[in-house]
Design an enzyme around this catalytic site. Structure first.
Site, PDB file in Angstrom:
ATOM      1  N   ILE A 170      49.992  29.741  51.405  1.00 34.15           N
ATOM      2  CA  ILE A 170      49.070  30.723  50.600  1.00 34.15           C
ATOM      3  C   ILE A 170      48.110  30.024  49.885  1.00 34.15           C
ATOM      4  CG2 ILE A 170      49.024  32.394  49.171  1.00 34.15           C
ATOM      5  CD1 ILE A 170      51.895  33.287  49.983  1.00 34.15           C
ATOM      6  N   ARG A 246      55.296  35.038  41.557  1.00 34.34           N
ATOM      7  CA  ARG A 246      56.363  35.583  41.131  1.00 34.34           C
ATOM      8  C   ARG A 246      56.057  35.972  39.708  1.00 34.34           C
ATOM      9  NH1 ARG A 246      57.492  36.612  45.494  1.00 34.34           N
ATOM     10  NH2 ARG A 246      59.372  35.957  46.613  1.00 34.34           N
ATOM     11  N   GLU A 275      60.764  44.251  38.184  1.00 37.29           N
ATOM     12  CA  GLU A 275      60.079  45.236  39.002  1.00 37.29           C
ATOM     13  C   GLU A 275      61.200  46.432  39.706  1.00 37.29           C
ATOM     14  OE1 GLU A 275      57.178  42.007  41.033  1.00 37.29           O
ATOM     15  OE2 GLU A 275      58.811  42.489  42.099  1.00 37.29           O
ATOM     16  N   HIS A 294      53.283  45.062  43.762  1.00 45.19           N
ATOM     17  CA  HIS A 294      53.770  44.158  44.732  1.00 45.19           C
ATOM     18  C   HIS A 294      53.461  44.473  46.096  1.00 45.19           C
ATOM     19  CE1 HIS A 294      57.275  40.808  44.539  1.00 45.19           C
ATOM     20  NE2 HIS A 294      56.557  40.722  45.856  1.00 45.19           N
TER      21      HIS A 294
END
Length: 328
Positions: A170, A246, A275, A294
């Site tokens: 990423i 995260r 979450e 998310h």
């Protein structure tokens, strides 16, 4: 049409997906997985139901459901865990290995989508599109005496210095996109094979010298809350901090204080430590905070790639050619 707790019969082996709803709420096909065995998909599974639902599984698929030592000790039929994600911090991979269970993740399935979300968040911080769209619905532009109007500053990305903390798949896509924006790019990483336009730096240098910091590192015991009061105290004033990795990489209360003091010019994240988050989190009271639920990974394209990678992981297990193994 999606059927809750969907059950698809076959004759090969038992495959159980403990929390399939967020991966596929009904808009993509289960065929890639159902062709490989007797597939049972549960929407969600509470911790107290994991053992009962997984007891007959040879292959277990999880997205965010945690698997710890006590699970592996009581699931003797289990041979493979497929994580429907790139991160696998909710799985005790060492215990899995000790009990003869392979753990495979889905590395790379959402790199482009998550990098795209990084820029969505960055551009919201720099161009405030959402802010002005909402303001105009309330007459902000219509009431202006001038042909244009603004009450929040806009920031040009060209020439700004971006630090990428964690230069995996990423991070590499983020760097490539940022390079196209004309940004100067540095990375906090142990990798040596960096693109020619990326310079390695320490984490302290990243926060001291950069205009934007992107968090792209996996969560480990060592880096939990590494973005804390001490590190933020070294930050370049007005730093824009973006977290698509995260939530627990940052001490959220330290970030709140840094925002209030002006050390941080803005914080944007697609993740939080807990979450779903609590309704009275102090983030919700701050104008320079942008949080999405998310969703960076949930593009249709990314979830279809995820489904294929999980199926390929299971095929690899069946043929003895395992791939994406994280507990070798």
């Amino acid at each position: 049409m999606y059927i809750s707790d969907l059950k698809i019969k076959s004759v090969i082996m038992k495959i159980v997906f403990l929390d399939g709803y967020t991966v596929n709420p009904g808009d993509i096909s289960w065929d890639e997985l159902s062709e490989l065995g007797d597939l049972t998909v549960y929407d969600r599974t509470e911790p107290e139901n994991v053992l009962e639902r997984a007891k007959d599984a040879e292959v277990l698929i999880v997205n965010k459901t945690g698997l710890q030592r006590e699970h592996f000790e009581q699931l003797p039929l289990l041979k493979l865990v497929c994580v429907a994600a790139a991160g696998y911090d909710r799985i005790d991979v060492q215990s899995a290995a000790e009990h003869g269970v392979w753990v495979c993740n889905a590395a790379g399935y959402g790199s482009e989508s998550v990098a795209q979300m990084f820029f969505s968040l960055l551009l919201e911080l720099t161009n405030r599109v959402g802010h002005y769209a909402r303001a105009n619905r309330n007459g902000f532009w219509s009431k202006s005496p001038d042909f244009c109007c603004w009450n929040q500053p806009l920031i040009e990305l060209w020439g700004k210095r971006l630090a990428i903390v964690g230069f995996g798949r990423i991070g590499e896509v983020v760097a490539r996109m940022a390079h196209a924006f004309g940004m100067q790019i540095v990375a906090v990483t142990h990798r040596k094979d960096l693109p020619e336009y990326v310079t390695p730096v320490t984490v302290d240098e990243a926060f001291k010298t950069c205009d934007v910091v992107s968090l792209n590192a996996p969560l480990t015991a060592e880096n939990r809350h590494f973005v804390n009061t001490a590190l933020l105290g070294k930050a370049k004033p007005g730093l824009l901090l973006i977290n698509t990795a995260r939530g627990a990489l940052v001490d959220e209360l330290a970030v709140v204080e840094a925002l209030k003091s002006g050390i941080l010019g803005g914080y944007a994240a697609d993740v939080m430590e807990h979450e779903p988050p609590c309704e009275n989190h102090p983030f919700w009271t701050l104008e320079n905070v942008f949080i999405t639920p998310h969703i960076a990974w949930v593009t249709t394209e990314a979830r279809m790639r995820l489904m294929k990678i999980m199926a390929d992981n299971i095929r690899g297990y069946l043929t003895g050619r395992l791939q994406n193994v994280v507990n070798k």
